[in-house]
Design a protein around this motif. Structure first.
Motif, PDB file in Angstrom:
ATOM      1  N   UNK A  44       0.841  -1.206   0.000  1.00 22.41           N
ATOM      2  CA  UNK A  44       0.000   0.000   0.000  1.00 22.41           C
ATOM      3  C   UNK A  44       0.868   1.246   0.000  1.00 22.41           C
ATOM      4  N   UNK A  45       1.909   1.275   0.829  1.00 24.78           N
ATOM      5  CA  UNK A  45       2.783   2.442   0.873  1.00 24.78           C
ATOM      6  C   UNK A  45       3.573   2.603  -0.411  1.00 24.78           C
ATOM      7  N   UNK A  46       3.914   1.500  -1.067  1.00 20.24           N
ATOM      8  CA  UNK A  46       4.665   1.571  -2.318  1.00 20.24           C
ATOM      9  C   UNK A  46       3.795   2.062  -3.464  1.00 20.24           C
ATOM     10  N   UNK A 104       7.537   9.474  -0.386  1.00 18.91           N
ATOM     11  CA  UNK A 104       8.217   9.390  -1.679  1.00 18.91           C
ATOM     12  C   UNK A 104       7.222   9.114  -2.817  1.00 18.91           C
ATOM     13  N   UNK A 105       6.309   8.168  -2.609  1.00 18.35           N
ATOM     14  CA  UNK A 105       5.301   7.843  -3.624  1.00 18.35           C
ATOM     15  C   UNK A 105       4.366   9.017  -3.854  1.00 18.35           C
ATOM     16  N   UNK A 106       3.906   9.660  -2.774  1.00 20.80           N
ATOM     17  CA  UNK A 106       3.004  10.799  -2.905  1.00 20.80           C
ATOM     18  C   UNK A 106       3.657  11.927  -3.692  1.00 20.80           C
ATOM     19  N   UNK A 107       4.893  12.277  -3.345  1.00 23.34           N
ATOM     20  CA  UNK A 107       5.573  13.373  -4.027  1.00 23.34           C
ATOM     21  C   UNK A 107       5.817  13.059  -5.498  1.00 23.34           C
ATOM     22  N   UNK A 108       6.109  11.798  -5.807  1.00 25.57           N
ATOM     23  CA  UNK A 108       6.348  11.415  -7.199  1.00 25.57           C
ATOM     24  C   UNK A 108       5.089  11.631  -8.036  1.00 25.57           C
ATOM     25  N   UNK A 109       3.933  11.193  -7.545  1.00 22.69           N
ATOM     26  CA  UNK A 109       2.705  11.333  -8.310  1.00 22.69           C
ATOM     27  C   UNK A 109       2.108  12.736  -8.205  1.00 22.69           C
ATOM     28  N   UNK A 110       2.301  13.421  -7.079  1.00 26.69           N
ATOM     29  CA  UNK A 110       1.804  14.789  -6.934  1.00 26.69           C
ATOM     30  C   UNK A 110       2.540  15.725  -7.885  1.00 26.69           C
ATOM     31  N   UNK A 111       3.823  15.498  -8.079  1.00 24.83           N
ATOM     32  CA  UNK A 111       4.584  16.318  -9.020  1.00 24.83           C
ATOM     33  C   UNK A 111       4.101  16.082 -10.448  1.00 24.83           C
ATOM     34  N   UNK A 112       3.719  14.852 -10.753  1.00 23.00           N
ATOM     35  CA  UNK A 112       3.252  14.531 -12.105  1.00 23.00           C
ATOM     36  C   UNK A 112       1.950  15.236 -12.441  1.00 23.00           C
ATOM     37  N   UNK A 125      -8.776  11.098   0.642  1.00 15.89           N
ATOM     38  CA  UNK A 125      -7.825  10.463   1.547  1.00 15.89           C
ATOM     39  C   UNK A 125      -6.761   9.786   0.699  1.00 15.89           C
ATOM     40  N   UNK A 126      -5.512  10.118   0.964  1.00 19.93           N
ATOM     41  CA  UNK A 126      -4.396   9.526   0.241  1.00 19.93           C
ATOM     42  C   UNK A 126      -3.536   8.781   1.254  1.00 19.93           C
ATOM     43  N   UNK A 127      -3.339   7.501   0.994  1.00 24.71           N
ATOM     44  CA  UNK A 127      -2.474   6.688   1.846  1.00 24.71           C
ATOM     45  C   UNK A 127      -1.321   6.217   0.969  1.00 24.71           C
ATOM     46  N   UNK A 128      -0.128   6.734   1.262  1.00 24.40           N
ATOM     47  CA  UNK A 128       1.058   6.375   0.493  1.00 24.40           C
ATOM     48  C   UNK A 128       2.280   6.829   1.269  1.00 24.40           C
TER      49      UNK A 128
END
Length: 72
Positions: free
Chosen positions: A19-21, A52-60, A46-49
């Protein structure tokens, strides 16, 4: 993306790691109205991550630019 089917059970640690990955997003929207008058409106995301995963997809999707700018 290929789907793998495994017959063995997963431990809680493996499930949390996955889930975190990969991350999970739960988006909910509820509106309660009576006779055309809105009484209650709830919006939640609600975002569960992992961070590192959140920042990668939020930047996208362009969500990190507003978080990086300090409030005036």
């Amino acid at each position: 993306m290929a789907v793998e089917k495994v017959n063995s059970s997963s431990s809680l640690a493996e499930v949390i790691d996955r889930i975190l990955d990969k991350g999970i997003v739960i988006d909910a929207w509820v509106r309660v109205s009576l006779v055309g008058i809105e009484l209650l409106s709830i919006e939640a995301r609600v975002v569960i991550a992992s961070v590192e995963t959140y920042l990668k997809y939020a930047e996208a999707v362009g969500l990190t630019t507003s978080a990086a700018v300090p409030a005036a």
